[in-house]
Design an enzyme around this catalytic site. Structure first.
Site, PDB file in Angstrom:
ATOM      1  N   LYS A 154       9.043 -37.069  10.659  1.00  0.00           N
ATOM      2  CA  LYS A 154       7.629 -37.005  10.287  1.00  0.00           C
ATOM      3  C   LYS A 154       7.436 -37.815   9.005  1.00  0.00           C
ATOM      4  O   LYS A 154       8.284 -37.781   8.103  1.00  0.00           O
ATOM      5  CB  LYS A 154       7.240 -35.542  10.080  1.00  0.00           C
ATOM      6  N   SER A 196       0.413 -30.245  12.274  1.00  0.00           N
ATOM      7  CA  SER A 196       0.292 -31.609  11.783  1.00  0.00           C
ATOM      8  C   SER A 196       1.404 -32.538  12.257  1.00  0.00           C
ATOM      9  O   SER A 196       1.323 -33.751  12.083  1.00  0.00           O
ATOM     10  CB  SER A 196       0.260 -31.605  10.255  1.00  0.00           C
ATOM     11  N   SER A 217       2.580 -26.012  11.939  1.00  0.00           N
ATOM     12  CA  SER A 217       2.563 -27.451  12.192  1.00  0.00           C
ATOM     13  C   SER A 217       3.750 -27.993  12.967  1.00  0.00           C
ATOM     14  O   SER A 217       3.747 -29.153  13.364  1.00  0.00           O
ATOM     15  CB  SER A 217       2.436 -28.221  10.871  1.00  0.00           C
TER      16      SER A 217
END
Length: 485
Positions: free
Chosen positions: A88, A163, A187
């Protein structure tokens, strides 16, 4: 095996193929880079692709694994050696752009690796690139105003969740063998559920957050996204920091070897179903899929207990206050907010403004409440000392369309953000581990996730339960059409 079969092989399978010299790290890295080139324009899962670095790391892994016997150069670093993964894009990578999905950090080049990537790099993992996310990890859709929305591999018109949406989409579409995400209120688990993969939020502090752009330090977790529970366990074992218990003599690790989670739990497993919060507002089709998955099982040693957890609804406001206050404090300390407020997306800017209004007394009271939250979830007076884990929907509805602000749940409208966070925040607030596993599909072909919430430091038991469930139902073997076209 076809190229598609190779792309969707498990980490353990790839590791075996390497050691039998049937395939090589360079070969599989090139396969993944070709798939990224083909599919990323449709999915927008990656912000940055590190092709040159990946090939260099693959050549090094190949030399170490395939070197002549008896030579110093030959080295086997373990099951992640030569495995192409992604990170990420809020995880620092030395010399590689780390944007956190923001305009403010669009040109930021870290000088040091995050602790988690340093450990994975030492384990021999290969970095394919950095994945898209909701701006500053502060949202659940990955509808990013600066880098564009990531699209769900099961339906390109829908969100992947967030996210860590880019990580989940990349794993689900076979654009990496695993990814590392962050989870502050769901997330990792939300995009795992909406994209039909496994997402594990470990125990708080199990994995270091050093070198990760923070959202809320008290609630932030780092964990793996993968296509199976076994793959998640292998990644976690390579990235965890370990934890010293009270005696400071014993380091607790969740998985020493993969065989530990492949074993069936040694006794009857008691799973709690808190019906008054986690199950009271769930889409009817999602509820039906989850109920069938829980009750249609071969192992009779699993016992389900319905009960009420009346304290959990009271955690919503304190959890929100912690996240709001800590996020705004970090952005103020970084001199970005409010001075560069115009450079934020509208939704993130609005939440940072809200965080400025949180009172210190409310924030401190929320932190105090979180310290005892796990007791209220597991030590119900009817089942004190009995429950091994709690089971619940990961999300109360399947993936919404991109740009949709509200969905209808049981005839009532609910904000997409609030709905996706609602069932995930409790595990962050209580600092306990939780995992999402695929448990079926809606009539329109959208994945549905089952969340299993464990007790403090009991990832081993959590992984065993999730692995047994996964192997019984075999949903994890499904592949989205976009990934095999």
């Amino acid at each position: 095996m076809t190229d598609t079969d190779l792309a969707f092989a498990s980490i353990a399978e790839v590791a075996r193929l390497y050691r039998k010299r049937k395939h090589s790290p360079v070969e599989l890295t090139k396969l993944m880079l070709a798939r990224i080139e083909q599919l990323n324009p449709k999915l927008n899962a990656y912000i940055t692709v590190t092709a040159e670095l990946a090939l260099a790391q693959a050549k090094k892994a190949e030399a170490e694994l395939f070197g002549p016997r008896g030579r110093k150069g030959r080295r086997d670093r373990g099951p992640l050696h030569g495995i192409p993964i992604s990170l990420k894009d809020n995880i620092h990578t030395k010399g590689i752009r780390t944007t956190a999905g923001s305009k403010i950090l669009k040109d930021f080049i870290p000088q040091h690796d995050a602790a988690v990537w340093a450990k994975l790099r030492e384990a021999g993992a290969i970095l394919l690139g950095k994945t898209n996310l909701h701006e500053f990890a502060y949202g659940v859709t990955t509808n990013n105003p600066h880098y564009g929305p990531t699209r769900n591999p099961w339906d390109l018109a829908r969100i992947p969740g967030g996210s860590s949406g880019g990580s989940a989409a990349a794993v689900a579409a076979g654009l990496c063998y695993g990814s590392i995400g962050t989870d502050t209120g769901g997330s990792i688990r939300i995009p795992a559920a909406l994209c039909g993969i496994v997402g594990l939020k470990p125990q708080h502090r199990r994995v270091s957050t050093k070198g990760v752009v923070p959202l809320s330090a008290s609630l932030d977790h780092v964990g793996p996204l993968a296509r199976s529970v076994a793959d998640s366990a292998l990644i976690l074992r390579s990235m965890e920091s370990g934890y010293l218990d009270g005696s400071a003599e014993k380091i607790l690790f969740p998985v020493r070897r993969l065989s530990e989670i492949r074993q069936k739990p040694p006794r009857t497993v008691h799973l709690g179903i808190p019906i008054d919060y986690f199950w009271d507002r769930v889409d009817a089709e999602v509820r039906d899929i989850l109920t069938r998955a829980l009750t249609d099982r071969k192992d009779k040693r699993v016992v389900l207990h319905e009960y009420r957890a009346p304290s959990v609804p009271a955690w919503t406001e304190p959890s929100t206050r912690i996240a709001l206050a800590e996020a705004t404090h970090f952005h103020q300390q970084s001199k970005w907010f409010p001075g560069r407020a115009s450079e934020y997306g509208e939704d993130v800017r609005a939440r940072l403004e809200m965080g400025a209004d949180i009172h210190a007394t409310d924030y401190l009271a929320a932190l105090a409440m979180s310290e005892t939250a796990s007791l209220e979830l597991f030590d119900h007076r009817s089942f004190r000392g009995v429950l091994d884990a709690v089971v619940a929907p990961t999300t109360p509805f399947p993936a919404p369309f991109i740009g949709l602000e509200e969905v209808s749940v049981l005839g009532e409208n609910e904000k997409v953000r609030a709905g996706l966070l609602r069932l995930n925040r409790p595990a962050n607030f209580a600092h306990v581990p939780a995992i999402s596993v695929l448990c079926g599909f809606t009539a329109s072909g959208l994945p549905v996730g089952l969340q299993i919430i464990g007790q403090h430091w009991e990832e081993n038991k959590l992984l065993q339960i999730a692995h047994a469930f996964e192997r019984t139902h075999q949903f994890y073997l499904s592949r989205p059409a976009v990934a095999i076209s």
